[in-house]
Design a protein around this motif. Structure first.
Motif, PDB file in Angstrom:
ATOM      1  N   ARG A  10     -15.483   9.887  24.310  1.00 28.71           N
ATOM      2  CA  ARG A  10     -16.750  10.189  23.628  1.00 28.71           C
ATOM      3  C   ARG A  10     -16.897   9.465  22.298  1.00 28.71           C
ATOM      4  NH1 ARG A  10     -16.606  16.380  24.302  1.00 28.71           N
ATOM      5  NH2 ARG A  10     -14.530  15.761  24.974  1.00 28.71           N
ATOM      6  N   LYS A  11     -15.838   8.807  21.879  1.00 26.83           N
ATOM      7  CA  LYS A  11     -15.908   8.061  20.619  1.00 26.83           C
ATOM      8  C   LYS A  11     -16.404   6.642  20.862  1.00 26.83           C
ATOM      9  CE  LYS A  11     -13.099  10.405  17.440  1.00 26.83           C
ATOM     10  NZ  LYS A  11     -12.019  11.216  17.952  1.00 26.83           N
ATOM     11  N   THR A  12     -16.940   6.034  19.819  1.00 26.98           N
ATOM     12  CA  THR A  12     -17.281   4.612  19.951  1.00 26.98           C
ATOM     13  C   THR A  12     -15.963   3.844  20.031  1.00 26.98           C
ATOM     14  OG1 THR A  12     -17.230   4.230  17.588  1.00 26.98           O
ATOM     15  CG2 THR A  12     -19.376   4.861  18.551  1.00 26.98           C
ATOM     16  N   LEU A  13     -16.064   2.619  20.536  1.00 31.51           N
ATOM     17  CA  LEU A  13     -14.864   1.800  20.693  1.00 31.51           C
ATOM     18  C   LEU A  13     -14.196   1.563  19.332  1.00 31.51           C
ATOM     19  CD1 LEU A  13     -13.288   0.367  22.862  1.00 31.51           C
ATOM     20  CD2 LEU A  13     -14.815  -1.574  22.673  1.00 31.51           C
ATOM     21  N   VAL A  14     -15.024   1.310  18.317  1.00 38.52           N
ATOM     22  CA  VAL A  14     -14.483   1.042  16.975  1.00 38.52           C
ATOM     23  C   VAL A  14     -13.633   2.223  16.497  1.00 38.52           C
ATOM     24  CG1 VAL A  14     -15.140   0.783  14.545  1.00 38.52           C
ATOM     25  CG2 VAL A  14     -16.287  -0.581  16.307  1.00 38.52           C
ATOM     26  N   ASN A  15     -14.147   3.440  16.667  1.00 35.76           N
ATOM     27  CA  ASN A  15     -13.379   4.617  16.224  1.00 35.76           C
ATOM     28  C   ASN A  15     -12.150   4.833  17.097  1.00 35.76           C
ATOM     29  OD1 ASN A  15     -14.835   5.392  13.982  1.00 35.76           O
ATOM     30  ND2 ASN A  15     -16.346   6.490  15.223  1.00 35.76           N
ATOM     31  N   GLY A  16     -12.309   4.677  18.409  1.00 35.56           N
ATOM     32  CA  GLY A  16     -11.194   4.879  19.341  1.00 35.56           C
ATOM     33  C   GLY A  16     -10.046   3.935  19.018  1.00 35.56           C
ATOM     34  N   LEU A  17     -10.374   2.670  18.792  1.00 31.55           N
ATOM     35  CA  LEU A  17      -9.318   1.678  18.525  1.00 31.55           C
ATOM     36  C   LEU A  17      -8.711   1.869  17.143  1.00 31.55           C
ATOM     37  CD1 LEU A  17     -10.891  -1.538  20.107  1.00 31.55           C
ATOM     38  CD2 LEU A  17      -9.337   0.121  21.141  1.00 31.55           C
ATOM     39  N   GLY A  18      -9.562   2.173  16.186  1.00 31.18           N
ATOM     40  CA  GLY A  18      -9.076   2.389  14.813  1.00 31.18           C
ATOM     41  C   GLY A  18      -8.129   3.571  14.728  1.00 31.18           C
ATOM     42  N   ASN A  19      -8.353   4.570  15.615  1.00 25.17           N
ATOM     43  CA  ASN A  19      -7.509   5.779  15.585  1.00 25.17           C
ATOM     44  C   ASN A  19      -6.217   5.628  16.383  1.00 25.17           C
ATOM     45  OD1 ASN A  19      -9.388   7.125  14.094  1.00 25.17           O
ATOM     46  ND2 ASN A  19     -10.369   8.135  15.837  1.00 25.17           N
ATOM     47  N   ALA A  20      -6.110   4.571  17.186  1.00 24.63           N
ATOM     48  CA  ALA A  20      -4.929   4.442  18.054  1.00 24.63           C
ATOM     49  C   ALA A  20      -3.770   3.822  17.272  1.00 24.63           C
ATOM     50  CB  ALA A  20      -5.264   3.586  19.272  1.00 24.63           C
ATOM     51  N   LEU A  63      -1.778   0.551  18.296  1.00 24.29           N
ATOM     52  CA  LEU A  63      -2.397  -0.780  18.309  1.00 24.29           C
ATOM     53  C   LEU A  63      -2.294  -1.491  16.963  1.00 24.29           C
ATOM     54  CD1 LEU A  63      -5.699  -0.130  20.307  1.00 24.29           C
ATOM     55  CD2 LEU A  63      -3.574  -1.107  21.152  1.00 24.29           C
ATOM     56  N   GLN A  64      -2.186  -0.692  15.910  1.00 24.47           N
ATOM     57  CA  GLN A  64      -2.100  -1.243  14.542  1.00 24.47           C
ATOM     58  C   GLN A  64      -3.259  -2.174  14.207  1.00 24.47           C
ATOM     59  OE1 GLN A  64       1.980  -2.765  14.611  1.00 24.47           O
ATOM     60  NE2 GLN A  64       2.569  -0.959  13.414  1.00 24.47           N
ATOM     61  N   ILE A  65      -4.467  -1.699  14.512  1.00 25.03           N
ATOM     62  CA  ILE A  65      -5.644  -2.447  14.050  1.00 25.03           C
ATOM     63  C   ILE A  65      -6.573  -1.487  13.308  1.00 25.03           C
ATOM     64  CG2 ILE A  65      -5.718  -4.372  15.706  1.00 25.03           C
ATOM     65  CD1 ILE A  65      -7.550  -2.740  17.422  1.00 25.03           C
ATOM     66  N   THR A  66      -7.335  -2.043  12.390  1.00 22.18           N
ATOM     67  CA  THR A  66      -8.234  -1.185  11.607  1.00 22.18           C
ATOM     68  C   THR A  66      -9.605  -1.161  12.276  1.00 22.18           C
ATOM     69  OG1 THR A  66      -8.992  -3.048  10.296  1.00 22.18           O
ATOM     70  CG2 THR A  66      -7.068  -1.831   9.456  1.00 22.18           C
ATOM     71  N   LYS A  67     -10.391  -0.156  11.878  1.00 24.70           N
ATOM     72  CA  LYS A  67     -11.764  -0.067  12.391  1.00 24.70           C
ATOM     73  C   LYS A  67     -12.541  -1.326  12.015  1.00 24.70           C
ATOM     74  CE  LYS A  67     -12.043   4.884  12.237  1.00 24.70           C
ATOM     75  NZ  LYS A  67     -12.547   6.089  11.672  1.00 24.70           N
ATOM     76  N   GLU A  68     -12.264  -1.838  10.832  1.00 27.18           N
ATOM     77  CA  GLU A  68     -12.995  -3.032  10.366  1.00 27.18           C
ATOM     78  C   GLU A  68     -12.671  -4.231  11.260  1.00 27.18           C
ATOM     79  OE1 GLU A  68     -11.245  -0.952   8.298  1.00 27.18           O
ATOM     80  OE2 GLU A  68     -13.121   0.009   7.668  1.00 27.18           O
ATOM     81  N   GLN A  69     -11.407  -4.382  11.606  1.00 28.28           N
ATOM     82  CA  GLN A  69     -11.032  -5.506  12.493  1.00 28.28           C
ATOM     83  C   GLN A  69     -11.708  -5.360  13.865  1.00 28.28           C
ATOM     84  OE1 GLN A  69      -6.805  -4.778  12.039  1.00 28.28           O
ATOM     85  NE2 GLN A  69      -6.487  -6.841  11.224  1.00 28.28           N
TER      86      GLN A  69
END
Ligand code: SAM
Length: 286
Positions: free
Chosen positions: A234-244, A247-253
């Motif tokens: 239910r999250k946007t991809l940016v939030n989902g990836l930033g929270n994982a 993966l060690q990536i930021t929402k900004e990236q």
């Protein structure tokens, strides 16, 4: 031994051995000769093939496979089925029965031993509780294989086949479609099994690609990215990836990579194609 695809013959064997079905092993035995014929036909088994069967049960499909193939290796976890299999398959000298848990077997070593490392065909009426780990294990360990023809829960077969924008689309769809071409070849109702499962089933054939349909620099990280994208649907991809965390990536990236791809910053994982996931992975990790 008479065909176990005929219900009366299966019942006789079960009674002779006082067999107790074990729910924890997902035991639903096939009792329909036309479904068995269709599985064998869909798998296109010939006398050149070495077949790996997962979960032979009392040997119903194994009999069909032994007739059609050069060699069959059948891996069954339930030790109470081993004496039954020895009996029902006694007419065949091209079947090896192993009492093992398929998730713990070194399948590459088995393929080396029985087929000199050449590609095998996997055919199975799978125990539904471990469908995904079995399929992913075969692909991720790069077991040499031509195809996987399996009976699975209908809903799972649908998930393997669908594309973006549908509710069934997810990590399993993408993983399967990266490695193989999926085709549902039959729908199978509960009354074709004993005992009857409480879900519908389907036979799906996954034909292994020689080369994946997309190129990606780091396959493992792409799949980590895909899993993270669908973990929080239910999250946007940016939030989902930033929270994982893994993966060690930021929402900004993540937002920047999506923007470079011309995708909306509020896009969800379920909208992306395999090709887009590969591109996103290369942009983030390449
Ligand atoms: N092939 C048989 C047939 O079609 O009638 C039986 C299919 S039944 C759905 C699944 C079979 O897989 C059962 O015999 C069960 O004991 C076996 N099984 C369950 N978990 C297993 C595992 N981890 N490794 C190997 N076999 C397993």
């Amino acid at each position: 031994m008479a065909s176990l695809g005929i219900p009366q013959n299966t019942i006789e064997v079960l009674q002779k051995y006082h067999f107790n079905f074990q729910k924890k092993y997902g035991q639903n035995f096939l009792i329909d000769t036309s479904v068995l014929d269709r599985i064998i036909a869909a798998a296109e088994i010939s006398k050149e093939d070495c077949v790996l069967e997962i979960g032979p049960g009392i040997g119903t499909m194994t009999q069909y496979l032994a007739e059609a193939a050069r060699e069959v290796v059948a891996v069954e976890i339930d030790k109470s089925l081993i004496p039954i299999l020895k009996d029902t398959l006694s007419a065949y000298d091209n079947v090896t029965i192993l009492n093992e848990d398929i998730l713990k077997v070194d399948i590459n070593a088995l393929v080396n031993e029985h087929n000199g490392g050449r590609p095998v065909k996997v055919v199975a009426n799978l125990p539904y509780y471990i469908t995904t780990p079995i399929i992913m294990g075969l692909f991720e360990q790069h077991v040499p294989l031509k195809s996987i023809t399996i009976m699975v829960q209908k809903e799972v077969a649908d998930r393997m086949q669908v594309g973006p924008g549908t509710k069934d689309y997810g990590a399993l769809s993408l993983a399967v479609q990266y490695y193989a071409k999926p085709e549902i070849v039959a729908n199978v109702p509960p009354n074709c099994f004993i005992p009857r499962p409480n879900v519908g089933s389907a036979v799906i054939r996954l034909t292994r690609y020689e080369e994946p349909p997309v190129k990606v620099k780091d396959e493992k990280r792409m799949f980590a990215l895909i899993r993270a994208s669908f973990n929080q649907r239910r999250k946007t991809l940016v939030n989902g990836l930033g929270n994982a965390a893994n993966l060690q990536i930021t929402k900004e990236q993540a937002a920047q990579a999506l923007e470079q791809m011309g995708l909306s910053p509020t896009v969800r994982g379920e909208a992306l194609t395999l090709m887009e996931f590969a591109e996103l992975s290369d942009r983030l990790f390449g």
